[in-house]
Write an enzyme that holds these catalytic residues in place. Structure first.
Site, PDB file in Angstrom:
ATOM      1  N   SER A 151       0.855  -1.192   0.000  1.00  0.00           N
ATOM      2  CA  SER A 151       0.000   0.000   0.000  1.00  0.00           C
ATOM      3  C   SER A 151       0.885   1.234   0.000  1.00  0.00           C
ATOM      4  O   SER A 151       2.085   1.153   0.214  1.00  0.00           O
ATOM      5  CB  SER A 151      -0.920  -0.037   1.219  1.00  0.00           C
ATOM      6  OG  SER A 151      -0.164  -0.173   2.394  1.00  0.00           O
ATOM      7  N   CYS A 152       0.239   2.368  -0.224  1.00  0.00           N
ATOM      8  CA  CYS A 152       0.893   3.660  -0.308  1.00  0.00           C
ATOM      9  C   CYS A 152       1.803   3.865   0.900  1.00  0.00           C
ATOM     10  O   CYS A 152       1.377   3.564   2.000  1.00  0.00           O
ATOM     11  CB  CYS A 152      -0.191   4.738  -0.335  1.00  0.00           C
ATOM     12  SG  CYS A 152       0.417   6.371  -0.672  1.00  0.00           S
ATOM     13  N   PRO A 153       3.020   4.341   0.814  1.00  0.00           N
ATOM     14  CA  PRO A 153       3.657   4.896  -0.376  1.00  0.00           C
ATOM     15  C   PRO A 153       4.598   3.913  -1.080  1.00  0.00           C
ATOM     16  O   PRO A 153       5.310   4.317  -1.981  1.00  0.00           O
ATOM     17  CB  PRO A 153       4.492   6.032   0.217  1.00  0.00           C
ATOM     18  CG  PRO A 153       4.953   5.467   1.527  1.00  0.00           C
ATOM     19  CD  PRO A 153       3.848   4.561   2.006  1.00  0.00           C
TER      20      PRO A 153
END
Lengths: 78, 404
Positions: free
Chosen positions: A15-17
């Protein structure tokens, strides 16, 4: 027509980042005209990647939805 | 299935508008800012860490630990429920757009999630508030402590981003490895997600209706929370992103989106405080001091720093964690777990000795209008936001401060 692929970056499950960080890092090692294949599952990448491309001048040459919620981008280095 | 290509109906088009694509972050920021004003007008502004703390306290209460016997049960806690509804709203938003899937990352990411969540809990309890309570609500609430907390956040984010880049360089194995995805809604087969989205949404309205008899405020919090979760998911409203991306890829959209919400909130909150709107039986002064916490300045800056480190490692602040939980990102499940398990413990055992140590002058309520008047406080906060805007836009062009 099949595209040539110089490197594959697997960001599935991340998931982000992490996907964007890995992508930016991988791009540093590529030459102009190289194509990177990115596999991912974070919906955020779908909006982050086009923005990043606009900013950096790289371009998305292909976008696919694969089975099981995985998407695939082919990105051409400027 | 019929053969001819049908033009989709107007309602289907409306649905597409909301759920075919992500919304610009500023749309999320503006609408969240408006809902935040609404929460304040009804009761008090948006907050997230208190709600997650409430979940954790309930967990320890069930285990029979006596320190937490007094915790309000989640279904009676306004902020506990608001957090639940943000998860549910994001779940509904992800289902409607067929973006829901259980995404299990490599084990190193799960560990980072848990540690990040734990750090956020410690930061939030020391600093009194999170990126919502002491930033997205605290800054518009004209709290001097919130501005200090925000400076701490910034420093924490920059330090943790350096760590992430180092980790990726030296230990890439930490974020690579086997991952799994379940229940994804790809293609026609995934249409069940849209139906599930309607069922979830309708159930929440029924729940709000049931509450409305005895607890109208809770009914409103449920509906507002549901929309907030959905808006966050659709616009990918992320405060970590707002702080981090200028220093990472240089991207400024996330920051601008958050600023839009801050400015809307600033206008609304200032009006509510200035006129004492919704004060009810409470004094005008109590209404003014809402969401102004006793953390100016050392308590705020330490808490903000730890929180900033935690949210960057976890990849989501308090609310960013909640909505990604609803979307099925298992790394953020680990973060939420770390947050809820550590938060009550930190509040009970870490914070009291720190509070004892700090003199009043390092942890008091600083209400900016007390020093600058309403006009001055408003202008100061607006000027800070504008300066931040100029910085991120300039940096976006020049890439002076971005790593990539």
């Amino acid at each position: 027509m099949e595209n040539k692929i110089d490197q594959t970056l697997d960001c599935k499950g991340l998931s982000c980042p992490m996907p964007m960080m890995k992508l930016a890092k991988a791009f540093k090692g590529l030459n102009s005209g190289d194509v990177l294949e990115m596999l991912g599952t974070d919906p955020g990448t779908k909006s982050d990647l086009p923005k990043w491309c606009t900013k950096t001048g790289n371009s998305i040459i292909r976008e696919d939805e694969l089975e099981g919620g995985v998407f695939r981008f082919l990105i051409l280095k400027k | 299935m019929s053969e001819e290509k049908k033009e989709s109906g107007v309602l289907a088009q409306l649905f597409q508008t909301f759920f075919a694509k992500h919304w610009p972050v500023w749309v999320g920021g503006l609408t969240l800012g408006i809902l935040n004003i609404l929460l304040f007008a009804i009761k008090s502004p948006w907050g997230a860490s208190g709600g997650i703390n409430n979940w954790g306290a309930n967990f320890y209460k069930i285990l029979g630990i006596s320190n937490f016997e007094g915790a309000a049960s989640i279904n009676t806690s306004l902020y506990g429920m608001l957090c639940v509804l943000i998860v549910v709203g994001a779940f509904a938003g992800a289902l409607f757009s067929k973006e829901f899937a259980i995404r299990i990352p490599p084990i190193g990411e799960l560990i980072k999630g848990f540690i990040g969540g734990g750090l956020m809990a410690i930061g939030a309890t020391i600093g009194i508030g999170c990126t919502i309570g002491s930033f997205f609500s605290g800054v518009p609430a004209l709290s001097g402590g919130a501005i200090i907390f925000t400076i701490g956040l910034f420093v924490g984010v920059i330090v943790a981003l350096k760590y992430l880049m180092w980790e990726m360089e030296k230990h890439p194995s930490f974020s690579t490895g086997k991952s799994w995805v379940f229940l994804a809604g790809t293609g026609k087969k995934g249409d069940w997600q849209i139906w599930a989205g309607w069922i979830v949404t309708a159930s929440m309205f029924v729940m709000a209706y049931i509450y409305s008899d005895n607890n109208a405020i809770m009914a409103w919090f449920i509906i507002i929370g549901l929309f907030m979760g959905l808006i966050c998911q659709r616009s990918r409203f992320c405060i970590v992103k707002a702080f981090r991306d200028p220093f990472m890829t240089g991207e400024a959209d996330g920051s601008v989106g958050v600023m839009a919400g801050l400015i809307v909130g600033l206008i609304g909150f200032t009006a509510i405080k200035y006129f004492g709107i919704g004060a009810g039986d409470a004094s005008m002064r109590a209404r003014e001091m809402t969401w102004v916490f006793s953390h100016f300045w050392l308590r705020g800056i330490i808490g903000g720093f730890i929180f900033g480190v935690g949210m960057t490692i976890a990849g989501g602040c308090a609310v960013g964690t909640l909505w990604r939980v609803g979307e099925g990102q298992v790394k953020l499940w680990a973060a939420a777990l770390g947050f809820l398990l550590i938060s009550p413990l930190s509040k009970e055992f870490i914070v009291p000795p720190i509070v004892k140590m700090l003199p009043h002058s390092m942890a008091f309520k600083n209400y900016l209008p007390d020093y600058l008047g309403y006009a001055g406080a408003f202008a100061l906060v607006l000027a800070i936001i504008l300066a931040w805007y100029v910085f991120v836009k300039w940096n976006e062009k020049t890439g002076k401060f971005s790593a990539y």
